[in-house]
Design an enzyme around this catalytic site. Structure first.
Site, PDB file in Angstrom:
ATOM      1  N   GLU A  10       0.814  -1.232   0.000  1.00  0.00           N
ATOM      2  CA  GLU A  10       0.000   0.000   0.000  1.00  0.00           C
ATOM      3  C   GLU A  10       0.841   1.274   0.000  1.00  0.00           C
ATOM      4  OE1 GLU A  10      -3.577  -0.540   2.197  1.00  0.00           O
ATOM      5  OE2 GLU A  10      -3.707   1.589   2.676  1.00  0.00           O
ATOM      6  N   ASP A 112      -3.031  -3.400   2.783  1.00  0.00           N
ATOM      7  CA  ASP A 112      -3.693  -3.671   4.071  1.00  0.00           C
ATOM      8  C   ASP A 112      -4.974  -4.473   3.841  1.00  0.00           C
ATOM      9  OD1 ASP A 112      -1.730  -2.238   5.263  1.00  0.00           O
ATOM     10  OD2 ASP A 112      -2.894  -0.378   5.407  1.00  0.00           O
ATOM     11  N   TYR A 322      -2.253  -3.717  12.934  1.00  0.00           N
ATOM     12  CA  TYR A 322      -3.033  -2.851  12.060  1.00  0.00           C
ATOM     13  C   TYR A 322      -4.057  -2.045  12.878  1.00  0.00           C
ATOM     14  CZ  TYR A 322      -5.680  -1.395   8.030  1.00  0.00           C
ATOM     15  OH  TYR A 322      -6.298  -0.637   7.084  1.00  0.00           O
TER      16      TYR A 322
END
Lengths: 692, 76
Positions: A10, A112, A322
């Site tokens: 990402e 992600d 995350y």
């Protein structure tokens, strides 16, 4: 020809971490093509190239270019550089990815694992890699640690999560349709009426959020307080003073309050009853993003968007998992003891982590919220490669301490409720004592025990009444929202997502609908927009419609509905709304135009005119010379000629304060690379004379 | 027709919808004030117009009602 596996990450930082983790020697070669970095790694007999996105590289836009009208229902996905002038860098970026895709034999999406990440990876594979979204594999991970990345690469998911992608595409397309049509309707109406361009916006989530703020502000502005009284008694027990409260906390009439207070004017009282209870306080639940944002605001006053950014930084540096998660679960697969052992390497957490390790079986106190893609936020235990700044340290510490606390034992507390009889009037006090510290020892300084130590007490014991105070009080208006409470409200009403809520609040500030951080106050322009939405398209401002749409998007993800169906329904609603807005464009324009003019006038106003006492002093630019100065608004009615010179460079800000010496308004002058200074408008101010 | 206080359109009793809500609140809360402090309507208006917790629009209505009363007394 060189053949390799192309991994799409990402962001460049994440790409570098992935390449380093997958390389057999833990080293990666950073290469550049036209200033676009990519990373080369050797993994067994495989060569791997990890390229990255820069967030979203593709976006939704209308099919007709240059047309600025509404309604608009035809759209397509396009590279962002075509749509946004500021995204020109993306053109080269996409070219490099396309070039790298030409010789790749295998494609892996390592963005992600959430809606946004899945769309980023999907659109790059589809558009820049020539339709490779169908064959690409997926890496799923929650931390950027070497171990988890290696594990994830060794167990690739066979294909992309198309249900999640469909739901994400629907969300983006619906948000675009709502945003573009409603914002254009408001902006064009205001522009046609005031002949000035001001960007006004609203949307599926922005509309209801603005409505919450408007409703709260209205309740504050129409609030009428009512009086009530309360009585407190300072009581001395064994030479220690304690504050006791009269049993009825709000006495409604002054006569009653005065009578009670009068009968309490005695020197002695006696303990009437002692009620001792023991109770447990369970550990807190693990952090999801909203809870982290809320706690960070509570302790450090960081706005939700600041916390998000800091957490993202900590994640990219493999220090935490995350962060954009709504889960309150910590599955055993994350390896509790491994994390704790790693935390033992830090002098800050060694002692606490050690305590948990010897505690025995580790079982977190989990909350009810789940997220199919990620667990709750937790520290990886890895040590930072470089020093963290103060705000990063704060957020990291909060996350580590919360992680430790969820494994702690319940806190055992004792409450002692004492009632004292003063001439047949009962006064109460409750003291607390911590019997077993439990999880609280892991969560310091973010938790306080609030213990009050009490002397030896028994029923019938005589006590000394030091004084009795009768206090006038008034009911209070509702509190204004702050970033924490507004975020909670949005979450409770289920509007927006964990990733978008903070950005929506920020947009309300950017559009000047909102001011103040601790006490969010809606501006006149905000009131204007909220009123237009309520009068002409109430559904758009209602949480109900947004909630329904959110549910439908979840159904797409669960294969219970299709993207096409949901979009068709949304367009149907929008057609009715835009038609109403168009019919009432003139009225809406007048309403909003006035607010915009007022806002602009307010921004230029520096204070009241001392000369005529009725006009306002505003910043004016001379049409003749182009120079700026301050003049009175009554000049245009030829009744006042007050004017003051201004520095021609820099930004002028009104301070809404008056000079302590001469009473003229004071302004702030901000010039780049110079210290800002405050300037009294009066050229003959005695302070200036003294300096001369 | 515009509101007695601002330039917005009248909804009822000479007030726009914002000031009308404030007026209704003032009217409703008077009973509690009367019971609590045995105040007259005018005392009540004077007290709430000076109270820092009173909302901006409610203060505007209270001041306007005081002003109306003064005018009526003068005319009589």
């Amino acid at each position: 020809m060189r053949k390799y596996t192309l991994i799409i990450a990402e962001k460049p930082d994440a790409a570098s971490r992935i390449a380093t983790a997958l390389d057999d020697n833990g080293k990666t070669i950073r290469e550049n093509s036209k200033d676009v970095p990519f990373f080369v790694a050797k993994n067994g007999d495989k060569e791997i190239i990890v390229a990255s996105a820069l967030g979203h590289l593709y976006t939704v836009t209308g099919t007709k270019k240059g047309e600025w009208s509404y309604p608009v229902f035809n759209y397509q996905w396009q590279p962002r550089w075509i749509v946004e002038k500021s995204a020109s860098k993306i053109r080269v970026w996409l070219k490099v990815i396309s070039k790298l895709a030409e010789n790749a034999t295998e494609f892996v999406d390592a963005c992600d694992y959430d809606i946004e990440g899945s769309i980023i990876g999907y659109s790059i594979l589809k558009y820049a890699c020539n339709g490779k979204e169908k064959t690409a594999k997926r890496m799923k991970y929650s931390t950027l640690t070497r171990e988890e990345l290696k594990e994830s690469f060794a167990n690739l998911l066979p294909h992309l999560d198309f249900d999640l992608i469909e739901a994400g595409l629907a969300r983006h397309e619906i948000d675009w349709l709502y945003g573009i049509n409603l914002s254009r309707a408001l902006t064009l109406a205001a522009k046609n009426s005031s002949c000035r361009y001001t960007t006004l916006s609203t949307g599926r989530v922005q509309g209801p959020t603005l409505k919450y703020l408007e409703t709260r502000e209205k309740n504050i502005r129409v609030f009428v307080p009512t009086p009530f009284w309360n009585i407190t008694a300072k009581i001395s027990i064994d030479d220690h003073s304690f504050d006791f409260e009269y049993g009825k906390k709000a006495i409604e009439t002054k006569t009653e309050a005065t009578n009670i207070s009068a009968t309490c004017k005695v020197r002695e009282g006696k303990i009437d009853k002692i009620d001792i209870k023991e109770f447990q306080q369970n550990p807190p639940v693990p952090f999801d993003l909203s809870a982290l944002q809320s706690e960070a605001y509570n302790f450090f006053k960081y706005t939700p968007i600041q916390t998000s950014k800091i957490a993202q930084y900590l994640y990219v540096n493999a220090l935490i998992s995350y962060p954009r998660t709504s889960s309150q679960k910590l599955p055993p697969t994350i390896g509790y003891d491994i994390i704790l052992k790693k935390l033992c390497k830090s002098t800050l957490y060694q002692e606490l982590a050690q305590k948990l390790l010897v505690q025995g079986a580790l079982k977190p106190n989990e909350g009810t919220k789940v997220d199919p893609a990620h667990p709750a936020i937790y520290p990886t235990g890895d040590q930072p490669d470089k020093a963290l700044d103060a705000s990063e340290k704060n957020i990291y510490d909060l996350i580590v301490k919360r992680f430790l606390a969820v494994f702690g034992e319940p806190v055992l507390k004792q409450s002692v409720k004492v009632s004292v009889d003063i001439n047949q009037n009962l006064f109460f006090m409750t003291g607390y004592r911590t019997l077993k510290e439990g999880w609280m020892k892991y969560y310091k300084p973010y938790v306080h025990s609030k213990d009050v130590s009490l002397p030896k007490l028994f029923e019938g014991k005589k006590v000394t009444v030091e004084n009795v105070v009768l206090k006038d009080n008034f009911t209070k208006p509702p509190l204004r929202y702050n970033p924490r409470s507004l975020l909670k409200k949005m979450e409770k009403e289920k509007i927006g997502t964990k990733a978008t809520r903070a950005t929506v609040i920020q947009t309300l500030y950017t559009r000047k609908y909102l001011e103040g951080v601790q006490n969010m106050t809606i501006t006149d322009l905000g009131f204007g927009v909220a009123e237009v939405l309520r009068n002409y398209c109430p559904d758009v401002a209602s949480s109900e419609m947004t909630k329904k749409l959110e549910e439908k998007m979840e159904q797409i993800q669960l294969k219970q509905d299709t993207k096409q169906n949901v979009l068709t329904d949304a367009i149907k609603v929008l057609k009715t709304v835009t038609s109403t807005l168009k019919q009432n464009q003139t009225e809406i324009g007048v309403q909003l135009g006035q607010k915009i003019k007022q806002l602009q006038l307010d921004r230029q106003t520096v204070g009241n005119c001392n000369k005529c006492q009725t006009g306002k002093l505003v910043i004016i630019r001379s049409k003749k010379t182009g120079k700026r100065f301050i003049g009175c608004t009554n000049f245009f009615e030829s009744t006042c000629n007050a004017s003051f010179p201004l520095p021609q460079k820099g930004t002028i800000k009104s301070l809404s304060s008056l000079c302590k010496t001469c009473g003229y308004p004071v302004i702030k002058v901000l010039i780049s690379q110079k210290y800002p200074w405050n300037l009294c408008l009066n050229p003959n101010c005695p302070v200036k004379e003294n300096k001369k | 027709m515009s509101c007695k206080i601002c330039s917005r359109q009248v909804k009822e009793k000479g007030y726009c919808n914002r000031h009308l809500k404030a007026y209704q609140n003032i009217y409703e809360k008077f009973e509690m004030w009367k019971k609590a402090l045995e105040v007259t309507w005018m005392d009540y208006l004077s007290k709430i117009s000076k109270n820092s917790l009173t909302g901006e629009w409610a203060k505007e209505v209270a001041k306007q009602l005081i002003e109306d009363d003064r005018r009526n007394v003068k005319e009589k």
